[in-house]
Write a protein that holds these residues in place. Structure first.
Motif, PDB file in Angstrom:
ATOM      1  N   GLN A  67      17.182  67.895  34.391  1.00  0.00           N
ATOM      2  CA  GLN A  67      18.395  68.377  34.760  1.00  0.00           C
ATOM      3  C   GLN A  67      18.752  67.632  35.988  1.00  0.00           C
ATOM      4  O   GLN A  67      20.090  67.103  36.008  1.00  0.00           O
ATOM      5  CB  GLN A  67      18.557  69.976  34.941  1.00  0.00           C
ATOM      6  N   TYR A  68      18.091  67.301  36.830  1.00  0.00           N
ATOM      7  CA  TYR A  68      18.413  66.447  37.982  1.00  0.00           C
ATOM      8  C   TYR A  68      18.852  65.321  37.582  1.00  0.00           C
ATOM      9  O   TYR A  68      19.879  64.558  38.343  1.00  0.00           O
ATOM     10  CB  TYR A  68      17.285  66.554  39.036  1.00  0.00           C
ATOM     11  N   LEU A  69      18.215  64.527  36.570  1.00  0.00           N
ATOM     12  CA  LEU A  69      18.677  63.270  36.528  1.00  0.00           C
ATOM     13  C   LEU A  69      20.003  63.058  35.755  1.00  0.00           C
ATOM     14  O   LEU A  69      20.650  62.335  35.992  1.00  0.00           O
ATOM     15  CB  LEU A  69      17.454  62.643  35.357  1.00  0.00           C
ATOM     16  N   GLN A  70      20.127  64.080  34.686  1.00  0.00           N
ATOM     17  CA  GLN A  70      21.565  64.326  34.297  1.00  0.00           C
ATOM     18  C   GLN A  70      22.658  64.486  35.129  1.00  0.00           C
ATOM     19  O   GLN A  70      23.537  64.061  34.982  1.00  0.00           O
ATOM     20  CB  GLN A  70      21.583  65.243  32.939  1.00  0.00           C
ATOM     21  N   GLN A  71      22.245  65.194  35.940  1.00  0.00           N
ATOM     22  CA  GLN A  71      23.482  65.673  37.161  1.00  0.00           C
ATOM     23  C   GLN A  71      23.686  64.737  37.922  1.00  0.00           C
ATOM     24  O   GLN A  71      24.989  64.342  38.356  1.00  0.00           O
ATOM     25  CB  GLN A  71      22.836  66.964  37.883  1.00  0.00           C
ATOM     26  N   ALA A  72      22.812  63.820  38.386  1.00  0.00           N
ATOM     27  CA  ALA A  72      22.985  62.789  39.351  1.00  0.00           C
ATOM     28  C   ALA A  72      24.105  61.595  38.960  1.00  0.00           C
ATOM     29  O   ALA A  72      24.258  61.198  37.857  1.00  0.00           O
ATOM     30  CB  ALA A  72      21.697  61.982  39.403  1.00  0.00           C
ATOM     31  N   ASP A  73      24.788  61.202  40.233  1.00  0.00           N
ATOM     32  CA  ASP A  73      25.766  60.129  40.041  1.00  0.00           C
ATOM     33  C   ASP A  73      24.837  58.853  40.423  1.00  0.00           C
ATOM     34  O   ASP A  73      25.597  57.879  39.897  1.00  0.00           O
ATOM     35  CB  ASP A  73      26.731  60.622  41.180  1.00  0.00           C
ATOM     36  N   ILE A  74      24.103  58.950  41.193  1.00  0.00           N
ATOM     37  CA  ILE A  74      23.109  57.955  41.592  1.00  0.00           C
ATOM     38  C   ILE A  74      21.691  58.271  41.367  1.00  0.00           C
ATOM     39  O   ILE A  74      21.247  59.114  41.767  1.00  0.00           O
ATOM     40  CB  ILE A  74      23.402  57.423  43.026  1.00  0.00           C
ATOM     41  N   ILE A  75      20.960  57.437  40.592  1.00  0.00           N
ATOM     42  CA  ILE A  75      19.493  57.472  40.422  1.00  0.00           C
ATOM     43  C   ILE A  75      18.686  56.390  41.187  1.00  0.00           C
ATOM     44  O   ILE A  75      18.850  55.088  40.547  1.00  0.00           O
ATOM     45  CB  ILE A  75      19.206  57.462  38.662  1.00  0.00           C
ATOM     46  N   PHE A  76      17.839  56.561  41.899  1.00  0.00           N
ATOM     47  CA  PHE A  76      16.937  55.568  42.714  1.00  0.00           C
ATOM     48  C   PHE A  76      15.600  55.533  41.772  1.00  0.00           C
ATOM     49  O   PHE A  76      14.976  56.683  41.750  1.00  0.00           O
ATOM     50  CB  PHE A  76      16.696  56.154  44.016  1.00  0.00           C
ATOM     51  N   LEU A  77      15.373  54.276  41.287  1.00  0.00           N
ATOM     52  CA  LEU A  77      13.841  54.340  40.529  1.00  0.00           C
ATOM     53  C   LEU A  77      13.212  53.817  41.633  1.00  0.00           C
ATOM     54  O   LEU A  77      13.165  52.459  42.103  1.00  0.00           O
ATOM     55  CB  LEU A  77      14.249  52.919  39.434  1.00  0.00           C
ATOM     56  N   ALA A  78      12.079  54.764  41.913  1.00  0.00           N
ATOM     57  CA  ALA A  78      11.152  54.575  43.013  1.00  0.00           C
ATOM     58  C   ALA A  78       9.982  54.786  42.500  1.00  0.00           C
ATOM     59  O   ALA A  78       8.953  55.118  43.589  1.00  0.00           O
ATOM     60  CB  ALA A  78      11.664  55.441  44.038  1.00  0.00           C
ATOM     61  N   MET A  79       9.460  54.750  41.453  1.00  0.00           N
ATOM     62  CA  MET A  79       8.139  54.822  40.873  1.00  0.00           C
ATOM     63  C   MET A  79       7.338  53.442  40.951  1.00  0.00           C
ATOM     64  O   MET A  79       8.019  52.559  41.165  1.00  0.00           O
ATOM     65  CB  MET A  79       8.183  55.077  39.300  1.00  0.00           C
ATOM     66  N   LYS A  80       6.021  53.690  40.705  1.00  0.00           N
ATOM     67  CA  LYS A  80       5.216  52.347  40.901  1.00  0.00           C
ATOM     68  C   LYS A  80       5.522  51.523  39.826  1.00  0.00           C
ATOM     69  O   LYS A  80       5.892  51.877  38.700  1.00  0.00           O
ATOM     70  CB  LYS A  80       3.832  52.577  40.827  1.00  0.00           C
ATOM     71  N   PRO A  81       5.315  50.138  39.966  1.00  0.00           N
ATOM     72  CA  PRO A  81       5.632  49.049  38.824  1.00  0.00           C
ATOM     73  C   PRO A  81       5.008  49.399  37.771  1.00  0.00           C
ATOM     74  O   PRO A  81       5.508  49.086  36.419  1.00  0.00           O
ATOM     75  CB  PRO A  81       5.143  47.795  39.716  1.00  0.00           C
ATOM     76  N   LYS A  82       3.758  49.738  37.654  1.00  0.00           N
ATOM     77  CA  LYS A  82       2.888  50.038  36.419  1.00  0.00           C
ATOM     78  C   LYS A  82       3.507  51.130  35.668  1.00  0.00           C
ATOM     79  O   LYS A  82       3.323  51.209  34.391  1.00  0.00           O
ATOM     80  CB  LYS A  82       1.558  50.052  36.900  1.00  0.00           C
ATOM     81  N   ASP A  83       4.147  52.262  36.218  1.00  0.00           N
ATOM     82  CA  ASP A  83       4.686  53.103  35.418  1.00  0.00           C
ATOM     83  C   ASP A  83       6.310  53.196  35.083  1.00  0.00           C
ATOM     84  O   ASP A  83       6.610  53.816  34.531  1.00  0.00           O
ATOM     85  CB  ASP A  83       4.761  54.505  36.418  1.00  0.00           C
ATOM     86  N   ALA A  84       6.801  51.934  35.518  1.00  0.00           N
ATOM     87  CA  ALA A  84       8.223  51.664  35.498  1.00  0.00           C
ATOM     88  C   ALA A  84       8.614  51.603  33.792  1.00  0.00           C
ATOM     89  O   ALA A  84       9.571  52.413  33.508  1.00  0.00           O
ATOM     90  CB  ALA A  84       8.644  50.179  36.081  1.00  0.00           C
ATOM     91  N   ALA A  85       8.000  50.899  32.911  1.00  0.00           N
ATOM     92  CA  ALA A  85       8.455  50.798  31.460  1.00  0.00           C
ATOM     93  C   ALA A  85       8.515  51.850  30.743  1.00  0.00           C
ATOM     94  O   ALA A  85       9.550  52.534  30.153  1.00  0.00           O
ATOM     95  CB  ALA A  85       7.552  49.808  31.010  1.00  0.00           C
ATOM     96  N   ALA A  86       7.279  52.956  31.157  1.00  0.00           N
ATOM     97  CA  ALA A  86       7.400  54.229  30.401  1.00  0.00           C
ATOM     98  C   ALA A  86       8.461  55.284  30.928  1.00  0.00           C
ATOM     99  O   ALA A  86       9.246  55.879  30.260  1.00  0.00           O
ATOM    100  CB  ALA A  86       6.016  54.736  30.561  1.00  0.00           C
ATOM    101  N   ALA A  87       8.471  55.239  32.096  1.00  0.00           N
ATOM    102  CA  ALA A  87       9.548  56.266  33.036  1.00  0.00           C
ATOM    103  C   ALA A  87      10.972  55.887  32.409  1.00  0.00           C
ATOM    104  O   ALA A  87      11.798  56.663  32.238  1.00  0.00           O
ATOM    105  CB  ALA A  87       9.330  55.840  34.573  1.00  0.00           C
ATOM    106  N   LEU A  88      11.382  54.588  32.470  1.00  0.00           N
ATOM    107  CA  LEU A  88      12.683  54.177  32.086  1.00  0.00           C
ATOM    108  C   LEU A  88      12.933  54.345  30.495  1.00  0.00           C
ATOM    109  O   LEU A  88      13.898  54.936  30.097  1.00  0.00           O
ATOM    110  CB  LEU A  88      12.971  52.694  32.324  1.00  0.00           C
ATOM    111  N   ARG A  89      11.819  54.331  29.781  1.00  0.00           N
ATOM    112  CA  ARG A  89      12.086  54.669  28.429  1.00  0.00           C
ATOM    113  C   ARG A  89      12.422  56.290  28.267  1.00  0.00           C
ATOM    114  O   ARG A  89      13.080  56.793  27.388  1.00  0.00           O
ATOM    115  CB  ARG A  89      11.188  54.337  27.437  1.00  0.00           C
ATOM    116  N   GLY A  90      11.624  56.983  29.093  1.00  0.00           N
ATOM    117  CA  GLY A  90      11.973  58.416  29.005  1.00  0.00           C
ATOM    118  C   GLY A  90      13.227  58.828  29.738  1.00  0.00           C
ATOM    119  O   GLY A  90      13.977  59.785  29.387  1.00  0.00           O
ATOM    120  N   LEU A  91      13.671  57.961  30.580  1.00  0.00           N
ATOM    121  CA  LEU A  91      14.956  58.087  31.342  1.00  0.00           C
ATOM    122  C   LEU A  91      16.321  57.642  30.286  1.00  0.00           C
ATOM    123  O   LEU A  91      17.265  58.412  30.277  1.00  0.00           O
ATOM    124  CB  LEU A  91      14.987  57.305  32.513  1.00  0.00           C
ATOM    125  N   LYS A  92      15.991  56.911  29.495  1.00  0.00           N
ATOM    126  CA  LYS A  92      17.275  56.352  28.536  1.00  0.00           C
ATOM    127  C   LYS A  92      17.964  57.458  27.942  1.00  0.00           C
ATOM    128  O   LYS A  92      19.338  57.546  28.180  1.00  0.00           O
ATOM    129  CB  LYS A  92      16.550  55.281  27.371  1.00  0.00           C
TER     130      LYS A  92
END
Length: 287
Positions: free
Chosen positions: A72-97
């Motif tokens: 809900q927070y991600l859907q509501q946001a106007d600005i999203i900072f990607l601040a996860m660790k590099p090793k977690d980035a691919a999986a996290a962004l797929r889930g964010l899509k």
């Protein structure tokens, strides 16, 4: 125009996807400069409730413990900072899509992760800002390299630069220079700490206590950096001014040169940039 954009910034909802020290530093800067209300900022992590509670109590920001889900927070946001660790980035962004909306601004603080890789993972031409802040941002003295995707608007550029200027200074660069920025300012504080460690060790060998050694070296480092900043003179010129012919400083510098200090620093900077590129390629291979 900037005043108009400032008003727009205060109305934005900002979500930090990742709640580590860099995310905290940026959020603190935004709040200290009163750019956005704490109620408009959410900070997300996987499941560390103690960290969520600490951030909420210290800054008043929203977390999953305040009643809304991460989604809900991600859907509501106007600005999203990607601040996860590099090793977690691919999986996290797929889930964010599937959660994203076309008008959201995506800001990455992930070392090595290219704009094109983010676009591939998100599956659309989003407005993407790639940045490389450094740890001095935690005390408002950071420097951040900023690069933009073609979809970023003038308003979004102003908003991004205003936020990063709240934690120091920012420099807009071509994305091809991001790995170099990582090697100079992103990792740069560690180089100075390493030199300070060596100088502290030298002071202790000379007979000073640890406390005295740290005081001598810390104040010397602070004074040297401030001299460069305030006088606007080149470091090389300031070095020449303090180096008397055949004096003590010249003797020290000659010994350092003979030991390969400059060569080692240049090699370290080069290797850091290479490593940043390697991390980026590893992430892209995982796409």
């Amino acid at each position: 125009m900037s005043g108009e954009f400032s008003g727009m910034l205060s109305e934005q909802f900002i979500c930090f996807y990742g709640a580590g020290s860099m995310a905290e530093a940026i959020a603190r800067g935004i709040l200290d400069k009163e750019l956005v209300s704490s109620k408009h900022i959410s900070m997300l992590n996987r499941s560390n409730k103690e960290r969520q509670q600490q951030l909420h109590l210290q800054y008043g920001v929203q977390t999953a413990m305040q009643g809304k889900s991460n989604e809900q927070y991600l859907q509501q946001a106007d600005i999203i900072f990607l601040a996860m660790k590099p090793k977690d980035a691919a999986a996290a962004l797929r889930g964010l899509k599937p959660l994203l909306k076309p008008n959201q601004l995506i800001i990455s603080v992930i070392a090595g992760l290219s704009i094109s890789a983010i676009q591939k993972l998100l599956g659309s031409e989003m407005a993407i800002v790639r940045t490389m802040p450094n740890t001095s941002s935690t005390i408002g003295l950071g420097v951040t390299g900023i690069s933009y995707s073609a979809a970023v608007t003038e308003q979004q550029r102003f908003i991004a630069e205003t936020m990063f200027d709240s934690i120091g200074v920012s420099l807009v660069i071509d994305e091809s220079m991001q790995d170099a920025v990582t090697s100079i300012s992103g990792s740069g504080p560690a180089y100075f700490y390493y030199v300070m460690e060596s100088m502290i060790a030298g002071a202790e060998q000379a007979g000073f206590t640890r406390e005295q050694a740290e005081l001598l070296v810390t104040q010397t480092a602070l004074g040297a950096a401030t001299m460069v900043q305030q006088t606007q003179e080149a470091p090389a010129e300031l070095r020449r001014k303090v180096t008397s012919p055949n004096g003590t400083t010249q003797a020290a510098l000659e010994a350092m040169q003979a030991g390969g200090l400059q060569k080692a620093i240049l090699a370290g900077i080069k290797r850091c940039a290479e490593r940043a590129a390697e991390i980026g390629r590893t992430i892209e291979e995982d796409i």
